[in-house]
Write an enzyme that holds these catalytic residues in place. Structure first.
Site, PDB file in Angstrom:
ATOM      1  N   ARG A  83       3.388 -37.769 -10.701  1.00 46.43           N
ATOM      2  CA  ARG A  83       2.997 -39.119 -10.268  1.00 46.43           C
ATOM      3  C   ARG A  83       2.120 -39.757 -11.322  1.00 46.43           C
ATOM      4  O   ARG A  83       1.138 -39.165 -11.781  1.00 46.43           O
ATOM      5  CB  ARG A  83       2.233 -39.059  -8.943  1.00 46.43           C
ATOM      6  CG  ARG A  83       3.108 -38.668  -7.756  1.00 46.43           C
ATOM      7  CD  ARG A  83       2.275 -38.460  -6.489  1.00 46.43           C
ATOM      8  NE  ARG A  83       1.175 -39.398  -6.372  1.00 46.43           N
ATOM      9  CZ  ARG A  83      -0.066 -39.040  -6.043  1.00 46.43           C
ATOM     10  NH1 ARG A  83      -0.363 -37.772  -5.838  1.00 46.43           N
ATOM     11  NH2 ARG A  83      -1.021 -39.954  -5.930  1.00 46.43           N
TER      12      ARG A  83
ATOM     13  N   LYS B 245       1.574 -10.618 -13.625  1.00 47.20           N
ATOM     14  CA  LYS B 245       0.877 -10.306 -14.873  1.00 47.20           C
ATOM     15  C   LYS B 245       1.115  -8.851 -15.283  1.00 47.20           C
ATOM     16  O   LYS B 245       1.273  -8.550 -16.470  1.00 47.20           O
ATOM     17  CB  LYS B 245      -0.607 -10.585 -14.707  1.00 47.20           C
ATOM     18  CG  LYS B 245      -0.918 -12.063 -14.497  1.00 47.20           C
ATOM     19  CD  LYS B 245      -2.357 -12.293 -14.092  1.00 47.20           C
ATOM     20  CE  LYS B 245      -2.650 -13.771 -13.863  1.00 47.20           C
ATOM     21  NZ  LYS B 245      -4.016 -14.001 -13.354  1.00 47.20           N
TER      22      LYS B 245
ATOM     23  N   GLY C  62     -14.389 -22.807  -5.027  1.00 45.55           N
ATOM     24  CA  GLY C  62     -13.235 -23.192  -5.820  1.00 45.55           C
ATOM     25  C   GLY C  62     -12.533 -22.055  -6.534  1.00 45.55           C
ATOM     26  O   GLY C  62     -11.624 -22.284  -7.334  1.00 45.55           O
TER      27      GLY C  62
ATOM     28  N   ILE D 223      -8.651 -14.522 -22.375  1.00 45.76           N
ATOM     29  CA  ILE D 223      -8.745 -13.186 -22.975  1.00 45.76           C
ATOM     30  C   ILE D 223      -7.521 -12.930 -23.845  1.00 45.76           C
ATOM     31  O   ILE D 223      -6.384 -12.980 -23.361  1.00 45.76           O
ATOM     32  CB  ILE D 223      -8.833 -12.099 -21.887  1.00 45.76           C
ATOM     33  CG1 ILE D 223     -10.033 -12.349 -20.980  1.00 45.76           C
ATOM     34  CG2 ILE D 223      -8.921 -10.712 -22.513  1.00 45.76           C
ATOM     35  CD1 ILE D 223     -10.084 -11.431 -19.773  1.00 45.76           C
TER      36      ILE D 223
END
EC number: 1.1.1.3
Length: 431
Positions: free
Chosen positions: A49, A208, A190, A139
């Protein structure tokens, strides 16, 4: 060389990572040009958007909702993909490669599901596909596995690769909080999404782990090959029991070579507080690598977040841009070993088992016999409480996961066992 002509970059996605990539491309344009050997020019940013709120201001005229058109442009040299997910990311990356652009991506889910398709497309196009940012944020772990340790034999990769779960488990350890309470704090700060499933159930870490195992062992490993358990069943009692053993609970991604086969798993485990990974706090990540010649190496730092991840993206971008100027490409997929992936049942593990038992003579002997019948040796056993509060806590020696699982099922069927209250794997040498 391009006689001073700029290398043109398109960015797909302008969320927390993409916006920081855009910011760094602008703020560090002079340094990037010096490091690359030519100017780096941002020519488009694809978004869903145009009117959405963004963390940074995108230069006028660069935003577009036509991602497919952007990656198909003949003048685009490099495409940065940070939209995530499987589609349309896969189609856009394939289109970019087919149209002559090199690609930098942070898309762990796509690489873990369909990496070979992307690598084959990059090989066919003679272009780079780099993805340092897909694992552990800032990292640098993938480049050392792919390049620095290319002359060595990696035997094990053990890591904390999800900041959300590490934050939750750290809070449970440091404050005695339960899982739900610690998760709510992670969401307030958060660190966790409103829907934390991908993190707390281990899906993110499993993707991962697949990427790490593929690189470390030169074999194709997908997310479906990774045994996965999350942390939603870890209790305050589990964490307390670990503390009493001098250990801490962590969600670990474990990739190992076992008799020239690959074992890959993600699950919570107790590790001794003396282990380097035990000191990894809050939302940080760390990866512990063991190899034949180099020995033990540890990589530590912020494993997520817009700026740290954008740092890894820009590092790849510089390398890919240099390759483009030199008319060369970096190392592609290395899957020559083609090792088989062991099923979890054949993987060697150790267990910590807490058992509520009847407080009467012969219980300990009966429990020990149950372990012995399945070929599992006991390392330590202790009894806590008496009467209705009686509990045995057993830590096994190494055995196959199938043997240990069948032992636990046997225990659950015994009359003198009221409940098997906790089962957790153990890594490292417990004191």
């Amino acid at each position: 060389m391009r006689d001073g002509k700029p290398l043109k970059v398109a960015v797909l996605g302008c969320g927390s990572v993409g916006s920081q990539v855009v910011r760094l491309l602008g703020e560090q344009s002079g340094d990037l040009a010096a490091r690359v050997g030519a100017p780096v020019e941002l020519v488009g940013v694809a978004v869903r958007r145009l009117d959405a709120a963004r963390e940074v201001e995108v230069p006028e005229g660069l935003l577009t909702t036509d991602a497919a058109g952007l990656v198909a442009r003949a003048d685009v040299d490099l495409v940065v993909e940070v939209i995530g997910g499987i589609e349309p990311a896969r189609s856009l990356i394939l289109s970019a490669l087919e149209n002559g652009a090199s690609v930098v991506t942070a898309n762990k889910a796509l690489l873990a599901e369909d990496g070979p398709t992307l690598f084959e497309a990059a090989e066919k196009a003679g272009r780079d596909l780099y993805y340092e940012a897909a694992v552990a944020g800032a990292i640098p772990i993938l480049r050392p596995l792919r390049e620095s340790l290319a002359g060595d034999k990696v035997t094990r990769v053990l890591g904390i690769v999800n900041g959300t779960t590490n934050f939750i488990l750290d809070k449970m350890d440091s404050s005695g909080a339960g899982f739900t309470e610690a998760l709510e704090e992670a969401q307030e700060l958060g660190y966790a999404e409103a829907d934390p499933t991908a993190d707390v159930e281990g899906f993110d870490a499993a993707a991962k782990a697949a990427i790490l195992a593929s690189l470390a062992f030169h074999s194709r490993v997908t997310a479906n090959d990774v045994y996965r358990e999350g942390i939603s069943e870890v209790t305050a009692a589990d964490v307390q029991s670990a503390r009493e053993m001098g250990s801490v609970v962590k969600l670990l991604a474990i990739c190992e070579l076992k008799d020239d086969a690959v074992a890959v798993r993600v699950h919570p485990a107790m590790i001794p507080r003396s282990h380097p990974l035990a000191s990894v706090r809050e939302a940080y990540n760390a990866v512990f690598v063991e190899s034949q010649a180099a020995g033990q190496l540890m990589f530590y730092g912020p494993g997520a977040g817009g700026s740290p991840t954008a740092s890894a993206v820009l590092g790849d971008l510089v390398t890919v841009a240099r390759n483009r100027l030199a008319n060369t490409r970096g190392a592609g997929e290395s899957a020559y070993a083609d090792r088989a992936v062991l099923p979890m049942g054949e993987t060697l593990t150790r267990y910590h088992v807490a058992i509520d038992v009847a407080d009467k003579a012969g219980v300990l002997a009966a429990v020990a016999l149950a372990f012995a019948e399945h070929g599992v040796s006991i390392q330590t056993v202790r009894q806590e409480g008496r009467g209705d509060e009686a509990q045995l806590v057993v830590v096994s020696h190494e055995a196959t996961d199938a043997q240990l699982s069948s032992t636990v099922e046997h225990l659950r069927g015994m009359d003198m066992v009221r409940e098997v209250t906790s089962v957790m794997r153990v890594e490292g040498d417990q004191e």
